[in-house]
Structure formats: structure tokens, C-alpha cells
Design a protein around this motif. Structure first.
Motif, PDB file in Angstrom:
ATOM      1  N   LYS A 352       0.810  -1.153   0.088  1.00 18.78           N
ATOM      2  CA  LYS A 352      -0.033  -0.162   0.104  1.00 18.78           C
ATOM      3  C   LYS A 352       0.746   1.363  -0.003  1.00 18.78           C
ATOM      4  O   LYS A 352       0.473   2.214  -0.604  1.00 18.78           O
ATOM      5  CB  LYS A 352      -0.954  -0.008   1.212  1.00 18.78           C
ATOM      6  CG  LYS A 352      -1.920  -0.846   1.091  1.00 18.78           C
ATOM      7  CD  LYS A 352      -2.806  -1.062   2.467  1.00 18.78           C
ATOM      8  CE  LYS A 352      -3.920  -2.057   2.372  1.00 18.78           C
ATOM      9  NZ  LYS A 352      -4.888  -1.916   3.519  1.00 18.78           N
ATOM     10  N   VAL A 353       1.932   1.077   0.780  1.00 17.56           N
ATOM     11  CA  VAL A 353       2.874   2.313   0.722  1.00 17.56           C
ATOM     12  C   VAL A 353       4.249   1.884   0.797  1.00 17.56           C
ATOM     13  O   VAL A 353       4.560   0.795   1.347  1.00 17.56           O
ATOM     14  CB  VAL A 353       2.717   2.992   2.136  1.00 17.56           C
ATOM     15  CG1 VAL A 353       3.564   4.414   2.251  1.00 17.56           C
ATOM     16  CG2 VAL A 353       1.397   3.677   2.269  1.00 17.56           C
ATOM     17  N   SER A 354       5.255   2.682   0.218  1.00 18.85           N
ATOM     18  CA  SER A 354       6.565   2.100  -0.132  1.00 18.85           C
ATOM     19  C   SER A 354       7.393   3.090   1.102  1.00 18.85           C
ATOM     20  O   SER A 354       7.071   4.445   0.858  1.00 18.85           O
ATOM     21  CB  SER A 354       7.157   2.367  -1.319  1.00 18.85           C
ATOM     22  OG  SER A 354       8.543   2.298  -1.513  1.00 18.85           O
ATOM     23  N   ILE A 355       8.125   2.291   2.037  1.00 20.69           N
ATOM     24  CA  ILE A 355       8.756   3.245   2.984  1.00 20.69           C
ATOM     25  C   ILE A 355      10.444   2.819   2.545  1.00 20.69           C
ATOM     26  O   ILE A 355      10.792   1.559   2.908  1.00 20.69           O
ATOM     27  CB  ILE A 355       8.616   2.486   4.190  1.00 20.69           C
ATOM     28  CG1 ILE A 355       7.003   2.642   4.693  1.00 20.69           C
ATOM     29  CG2 ILE A 355       9.229   3.629   5.483  1.00 20.69           C
ATOM     30  CD1 ILE A 355       6.229   3.679   4.550  1.00 20.69           C
ATOM     31  N   PRO A 356      11.124   3.755   2.194  1.00 18.48           N
ATOM     32  CA  PRO A 356      12.613   3.744   2.121  1.00 18.48           C
ATOM     33  C   PRO A 356      13.333   3.256   3.489  1.00 18.48           C
ATOM     34  O   PRO A 356      12.934   3.800   4.274  1.00 18.48           O
ATOM     35  CB  PRO A 356      12.731   5.206   1.527  1.00 18.48           C
ATOM     36  CG  PRO A 356      11.875   5.915   1.035  1.00 18.48           C
ATOM     37  CD  PRO A 356      10.602   5.277   1.912  1.00 18.48           C
TER      38      PRO A 356
END
Length: 449
Positions: A352-356
Motif C-alpha cells: 500500500k505504501v513504500s517506505i525507504p
């Protein structure tokens, strides 16, 4: 096993036993709170969207600013009421509580009216860097949040009262219960209503307030009846006493707004609402380590106040040594969580979300430095010797925003986090020096004020 736990909890001084009981109870409460908080993230993003969730986080952080406009009265109450209880001065305790409630109403009713009038005049879409299609929903959401935040500031006096009785675990139950109710409501919304920022705002903001109001009626008619507020016991002469300590807290709180609560706005401004979402998810994950540390430090504020009122310096020294060990464990926890974060994100929120990974690493460093600062800050505020801190935070007050914007030009959202880290390192270093002076009784001048 149960017998050993009972012996451990009741060993040591009465103050130490109270701290340990609060810590154990807080772990259970925070465990539930953490579960609800984590469950709310995918549920909320699924109900609205990553961008709207970022907008919500930013708007709610703006409203948190109101929590620091009480001129420090609630925090001053925690110290002064703890001292009154230590000396069995219930008449003064009751007057302090009544006066604080009176001042909260006096401050926040006008604040609410003024802010409600200002809301339509702000270009929210430009400020938050979002589409103008969201304008009407954002304005309506802000109207709801302003009202809820001002009401919360009045009812939250109860939290300081409960903490002054060294029942910190109990004071931490109101928001988790409210959030649990919010979780249920949002789940129902996902099944019955279309995505709505307005519905989300009301669901998340109103429930903790309702729980605190109910708890106020229950506790002030029961356990805390001796200090239950009444109009007849309002004493304007105590305003000066509360304000004498409170204005220092107020300066610190204004810095908290700029340094911590402006983070979402700064990230949204230098990058995008999606980066706000990424930061908050990373922060929520790393806050597990911070939460564990704060569970232990939270009961120490009133305990340090009680120890200082009784001049028990030896207890404070021993407790600080133990907290240094806990700090090292928390830092190790941050490292482990950071290394495992890619796998945790995959299980928690999927794609759902990309977290570096760099975002998670910087948040971990910030959390570690914050815990170091909190180690000494808790003792300082407990003793009420916060003049140095009130001067020190002026650095963060004036430096954070320009430094964040400057660094943000080169590294985007990471620049905001770098600014937080640098400033907190400065705070932690100076506070360490002051604590050593206070505990060794060598503090003089501004170090002792």
C-alpha cells in the motif's frame, strides 16, 4: 512466579513500589494501545487513501499545537499538586485543580471562537500541497478538529490530576480506550460509507474526549474526591503559583510545536503528503522502542517531584542509573527494528505504501537521540528546575524550520529529520550536564532555577 512478581513489585520504598506497579500496568495498557494504533493504519489508509491519510496526519498535527497553548498550567498542576499531596495539603490540592480547570475554560473558549473564524480564511490546499478539490472537506474537517481539540484541553486536566497521584498507568488508559472505539467505528465506516475525511476526523478525535469526560465524573466522585473541582474553591492567588512554573513549560511547549509537531507540515511542504505517510508509518514502527522507554519514564515525573519535595537525592541517583541501562536496551531495540523493518512493513501494510530504508534509519536515529534527551529531561521537569531548558529550547524554536527548509532543498523529507536529530543532540548534552549538577548539589544560579 506470581508470588515472585508480587514480592518484586512491593520491594523497596513505597515510591519505588508505586513506580514499578505503574510500569507493569503501563506495559499492558500500551500493548493494547500499540495494537489499536497499528491496526488503525492499514484500516484508515484502506478507508481513504495514502494521500488523504497524509492530509489527515498533517491536519491533526496542526491541532496538536493547541495542546500547548494552556501556558503550561496543566503541567504546572502536575508538579504543584504532587507537592501538595506529599504534604497532605488537600485544601490546596482541591483549589489547584479547580483553578486549573477554570483557567483552561478561560483560555480555550476564546481560542476556539477565534480559530473557528480564521479557518475559512486559510488556503489549506496550497499549505498542504494538495488538489483544490479537497478544499471543502479540509475546511469542514478543521472546524471539527478545532472544536474537539479545545474541548480536549479542558477535559485533559484530569490526566495531570491522575498523574499527580502517581497513578500514571491509569492516566494513560483514556486515549487507548477512545482509540479502540474509533477503530470499531472506522471499521463500520469501511463497510457502510464512502471515503470521507470528515467522518474520519470525527471518529478519531471525538472518542478519546468522550472517554475522558466519563472518567472525570467517575474518578472525581470516587478516588479523587478530595481534590474534585468546584467553583467555590477557585483561588486566583494560585494562578501566579501555577503560572510561575507554567510559563517555563509554555516556552518549552511552544518549541515542541515548532520542533516536533511541525514535522508533518514541513515534510509535506518540501516533499509531498505521501512522504508524510511514509514518515509517520516509519515513526509508528520505531515508536515501539520509544514507547517501551516512555512507559518506564512516565511514572518517574511525579516520583521525582515527590522525591525532591522530600529531599531524597539518593533515590533519584539510583533511579537514574537504572534508567541509563534501560536507555541502552532501547537503543539496541531501535537497531533491531530498523534491520527487520522491510519484513515488518511487508507483513503490516503490504504494498500500500513504500517506505525507504533511509527513512526508517533516520527515524531510528532520531528516536534514539530523543530517548537520551528524555532520560535527563524527566528528572529536570520532575524537580521543576526548567529555566535552563526554557532557554535552551529557544535554539530549536528559531533554528528548526529554517534548517529543515535549507536541508530539505538538498535531501527532501530527510532534511527535516536531520534537523530534528542535530537539535536533540544539543538538548541531550546540555541536560546531562544540568542533571549531574542537580544530583551532586553543585547547581547554582540558572542551573538551579
Amino acid at each position: 512466579m506470581l508470588q515472585r512478581l508480587t514480592i518484586f513489585l512491593n520491594s523497596g520504598s513505597e515510591r519505588s513500589a508505586t513506580v514499578k506497579k505503574n510500569i507493569i500496568a503501563s506495559f499492558g495498557i500500551k500493548g493494547i494501545s500499540m495494537f489499536v494504533s497499528f491496526a488503525l493504519v492499514p484500516l484508515t489508509i484502506g478507508y481513504v487513501s495514502s494521500e488523504l491519510y497524509g492530509v489527515w496526519l498533517t491536519l491533526s498535527s496542526i491541532l496538536t499545537w493547541l495542546c500547548f497553548l494552556d501556558i503550561g498550567f496543566s503541567q504546572g498542576l502536575k508538579n504543584k499538586l504532587t507537592e501538595a499531596i506529599a504534604h497532605d495539603d488537600w485544601e490546596k490540592g482541591k483549589a489547584l485543580v479547580s483553578t486549573t480547570y477554570f483557567m483552561m475554560v478561560l483560555i480555550f473558549v476564546p481560542v476556539c471562537l477565534v480559530l473557528e473564524a480564521v479557518i475559512p480564511l486559510v488556503d489549506w490546499c496550497s499549505l498542504l500541497n494538495v488538489s483544490t478539490q479537497c478544499s471543502d472537506d479540509i475546511v469542514c474537517t478543521m472546524h471539527i478538529l478545532i472544536t474537539m481539540a479545545c474541548l480536549q484541553m479542558v477535559v485533559n486536566v484530569l490526566v495531570s490530576v491522575v498523574a499527580a497521584f502517581q497513578k500514571v498507568a491509569l492516566s494513560n488508559t483514556f486515549i487507548p480506550i477512545g482509540n479502540l472505539i474509533s477503530l470499531v467505528i472506522i471499521y463500520i465506516l469501511t463497510k457502510t460509507c464512502p471515503p470521507s475525511l470528515i467522518a474520519l476526523a470525527f471518529s478519531l478525535a471525538a472518542m478519546p474526549i468522550l472517554v475522558t469526560i466519563i472518567a472525570s465524573f467517575v474518578l472525581f466522585s470516587g478516588k479523587f474526591k478530595k481534590v474534585a473541582p468546584s467553583f467555590a474553591t477557585i483561588n486566583r492567588s494560585y494562578v501566579k503559583e501555577l503560572f510561575g512554573l507554567g510559563y517555563k513549560f509554555f516556552i518549552i511547549n511552544i518549541q515542541v510545536v515548532v520542533l516536533y509537531q511541525s514535522t508533518n507540515i514541513l515534510i509535506s511542504n518540501v516533499s509531498s503528503p505521501n512522504e508524510v505517510t511514509a514518515y509517520n508509518i516509519a515513526y509508528k514502527l520505531l515508536s515501539v522502542a520509544m514507547m517501551m522507554y516512555n512507559i518506564i519514564t512516565a511514572p518517574l515525573w511525579p516520583a521525582y517531584t515527590d522525591a525532591y519535595a522530600r529531599e531524597d537525592y539518593e533515590w533519584m541517583k539510583n533511579m537514574r542509573k537504572k534508567m541509563q541501562t534501560i536507555l541502552l536496551i532501547s537503543l539496541f531495540g531501535c537497531i533491531i527494528i530498523t534491520l527487520l523493518s522491510p519484513f515488518i512493513y511487508d507483513l503490516w501494510i503490504g504494498n500500500k505504501v513504500s517506505i525507504p530504508f533511509a527513512m526508517t534509519g533516520l527515524v531510528a536515529l532520531y528516536v534514539s537521540v530523543y530517548c537520551w534527551m528524555n532520560l535527563n529531561g524527566t528528572l529536570i521537569v520532575g524537580m521543576g528546575k526548567i529555566k535552563v531548558e526554557s532557554y535552551l529550547v529557544l535554539v530549536g524554536l528559531f533554528a528548526h524550520i529554517p534548517l529543515s527548509l535549507f536541508l530539505g532543498e538538498y535531501v527532501g523529507a530527510y532534511g527535516v529529520l536531520l534537523s530534528l536529530i542535530v537539535i536533540n543532540v544539543l538538548y541531550a548534552t546540555v541536560m546531562s550536564i544540568q542533571v549531574k549538577k542537580l544530583l551532586n548539589k553543585t547547581a547554582v544560579g540558572v542551573w538551579l532555577e
